[in-house]
Scaffold this active site. Structure first.
Site, mmCIF file in Angstrom:
data_model
loop_
_atom_site.group_PDB
_atom_site.id
_atom_site.type_symbol
_atom_site.label_atom_id
_atom_site.label_comp_id
_atom_site.label_asym_id
_atom_site.label_seq_id
_atom_site.Cartn_x
_atom_site.Cartn_y
_atom_site.Cartn_z
ATOM 1 N N GLY A 17 3.540 -22.315 -0.050
ATOM 2 C CA GLY A 17 2.622 -23.372 -0.466
ATOM 3 C C GLY A 17 1.886 -23.054 -1.757
ATOM 4 O O GLY A 17 2.035 -21.987 -2.344
ATOM 5 N N ASP A 50 -13.608 -12.371 -2.503
ATOM 6 C CA ASP A 50 -12.996 -13.576 -1.966
ATOM 7 C C ASP A 50 -13.870 -14.047 -0.816
ATOM 8 O O ASP A 50 -15.001 -13.577 -0.650
ATOM 9 C CB ASP A 50 -11.548 -13.311 -1.533
ATOM 10 C CG ASP A 50 -11.450 -12.257 -0.426
ATOM 11 O OD1 ASP A 50 -12.503 -11.745 0.040
ATOM 12 O OD2 ASP A 50 -10.320 -11.944 -0.011
ATOM 13 N N CYS A 70 -19.791 -5.904 15.463
ATOM 14 C CA CYS A 70 -20.736 -5.010 14.777
ATOM 15 C C CYS A 70 -20.737 -3.601 15.352
ATOM 16 O O CYS A 70 -21.008 -2.633 14.637
ATOM 17 C CB CYS A 70 -22.145 -5.603 14.843
ATOM 18 S SG CYS A 70 -22.291 -7.207 14.009
ATOM 19 N N ARG A 89 0.818 -1.221 0.000
ATOM 20 C CA ARG A 89 0.000 0.000 0.000
ATOM 21 C C ARG A 89 0.850 1.269 0.000
ATOM 22 O O ARG A 89 0.307 2.371 -0.032
ATOM 23 C CB ARG A 89 -0.922 0.006 1.219
ATOM 24 C CG ARG A 89 -2.030 -1.037 1.144
ATOM 25 C CD ARG A 89 -2.842 -1.103 2.423
ATOM 26 N NE ARG A 89 -3.952 -2.054 2.288
ATOM 27 C CZ ARG A 89 -4.693 -2.506 3.291
ATOM 28 N NH1 ARG A 89 -4.448 -2.063 4.528
ATOM 29 N NH2 ARG A 89 -5.670 -3.365 3.087
ATOM 30 N N TYR A 103 -11.014 -12.414 -9.593
ATOM 31 C CA TYR A 103 -10.690 -11.686 -8.367
ATOM 32 C C TYR A 103 -9.430 -10.836 -8.541
ATOM 33 O O TYR A 103 -9.427 -9.633 -8.239
ATOM 34 C CB TYR A 103 -10.513 -12.652 -7.195
ATOM 35 C CG TYR A 103 -9.974 -11.958 -5.967
ATOM 36 C CD1 TYR A 103 -10.831 -11.322 -5.073
ATOM 37 C CD2 TYR A 103 -8.597 -11.898 -5.719
ATOM 38 C CE1 TYR A 103 -10.329 -10.652 -3.967
ATOM 39 C CE2 TYR A 103 -8.094 -11.225 -4.617
ATOM 40 C CZ TYR A 103 -8.976 -10.615 -3.744
ATOM 41 O OH TYR A 103 -8.474 -9.939 -2.654
ATOM 42 N N GLU A 138 -1.511 -9.970 -4.025
ATOM 43 C CA GLU A 138 -2.797 -10.642 -4.181
ATOM 44 C C GLU A 138 -2.621 -12.132 -4.455
ATOM 45 O O GLU A 138 -3.387 -12.959 -3.962
ATOM 46 C CB GLU A 138 -3.601 -9.977 -5.313
ATOM 47 C CG GLU A 138 -4.099 -8.580 -4.995
ATOM 48 C CD GLU A 138 -5.075 -8.550 -3.829
ATOM 49 O OE1 GLU A 138 -5.659 -9.603 -3.496
ATOM 50 O OE2 GLU A 138 -5.260 -7.470 -3.241
ATOM 51 N N THR A 164 -3.426 -18.132 1.819
ATOM 52 C CA THR A 164 -2.296 -18.021 2.731
ATOM 53 C C THR A 164 -2.558 -16.897 3.729
ATOM 54 O O THR A 164 -3.013 -15.822 3.346
ATOM 55 C CB THR A 164 -0.992 -17.738 1.951
ATOM 56 O OG1 THR A 164 -0.779 -18.784 1.000
ATOM 57 C CG2 THR A 164 0.206 -17.683 2.888
#
Length: 335
Positions: free
Chosen positions: A71, A128, A190, A15, A110, A27, A33
């Protein structure tokens, strides 16, 4: 949403500049992961391949070695192939629209939406698992978590929301951040949620039941013997896999075809050095690491190699090999 994100966003490295290559790498790494694992590997991967051109020019084995520990190595192969495609077809410039992004190997709906919206501020949706959960609560979508039915409905709603957002970069990242920090699968906070006034589940007191419970898949338990075979120079024997699972990765020789295809290596097993567990796709694997001696020659077909354990960082290997190394070290300390 956008204002909340500007105030509460986590200081993640991609960012800092919203460089398209950096966002793309992040991404891909974040697919399946955990964030803390990605943050450990992201700097070293970019240190080895600081630009898209550097990644495109690398050998696949070098890319897989840099990916070790993350992975799901198919992601690394596709990222590598995608980088080469961008260099060849787009002059090294990552496209700024969804359609051309989708034409690049390894970039699906995505990732295309994430790059287009987060880097270039295009009005593209991203969905996602976290975003699907938020959208299911916002719009009271009662489909099971992880189901194709939920994802279809979530994409429709997410596209509508992105289309009316003030800033797609901030909006989509805000959704992701809320999913990670507030609108969690269990006990969502919330009271701190910036969109609770627009949430149908909150209004109906159903945040705990939406989306519906995930349809369970039973993991298969597998026991796999592993063999720690050393030569006279302290190197260990490893096998390069050529099957569909973790192909081109170097593995320790094994005594079972439950995990990897091919005939197990003929060995004379010795002492049990240790056991450990590892999850690979839908398999819960118990590895049993044995010291062993070769019962026959491994031949000269390129499938096997003697590798110095200190050089493993330069060799593509699945993360369970590091667990085996730990078990081996523990056995030596205990002996």
């Amino acid at each position: 949403m956008e204002s909340w994100f500007e105030r509460h966003q986590r200081p993640l490295p991609w960012r800092e500049s919203y460089d398209p290559y950096h966002v793309w790498v992040s991404e891909v790494m974040l697919q399946q992961t955990r964030m803390e694992v990605v943050l450990r590997h992201y700097p070293s991967f970019l240190g080895r391949f600081p630009t898209l051109v550097a990644l495109a020019g690398a050998e696949e084995q070098e890319v897989l070695a840099a990916w070790s520990g993350l992975g799901y190595y198919r992601r690394a192969r596709m990222l590598h192939a995608g980088a080469r495609e961008v260099v060849e077809r787009f002059g090294g410039m990552v496209p700024d629209e969804v359609e051309p992004l989708l034409s690049i190997p390894g970039i699906g709906r995505y990732t295309a939406g994430a790059i287009a919206s987060i880097v270039y501020r295009r009005r593209a949706a991203v969905v996602d698992g976290n975003v699907a959960r938020i959208v299911a609560r916002l719009a009271a979508i009662a489909e099971p978590a992880g189901s194709s039915r939920l994802m279809r409905a979530a994409w429709i709603e997410a596209e509508r929301l992105a289309g009316v957002s003030r800033d797609p970069r901030l909006f989509n990242q805000g959704l992701m951040e809320i999913g990670a920090l507030i609108c969690t699968p269990r006990k969502p906070a919330c009271g701190r949620c910036p969109v609770r006034r627009h949430c149908a589940a909150f209004a109906a007191g159903r945040t705990g039941s939406l989306p519906a419970p995930k349809e369970k898949r039973t993991a298969r338990k597998v026991v796999v013997p592993l063999y720690w075979i050393e030569d006279g120079r302290g190197r260990i024997l490893m096998r390069r896999e050529r099957g569909p699972l973790m192909t081109a990765m170097f593995h320790l020789p094994h005594g079972s075809t439950e995990l990897l295809p091919g005939s197990p290596l003929r060995v004379t097993p010795g002492d049990l050095l240790g056991t450990f567990r590892h999850t690979i796709t839908t398999r819960n694997v118990e590895f049993r690491l044995h010291a062993a001696d070769l019962a026959s020659s491994v031949g000269d077909n390129g499938d096997y190699a003697w590798i110095d354990p200190a050089e493993l960082g330069r060799v593509p290997h699945p993360s369970y090999v590091a667990k085996a190394m730990t078990a081996r070290i523990a056995s030596c300390a205990g002996g």
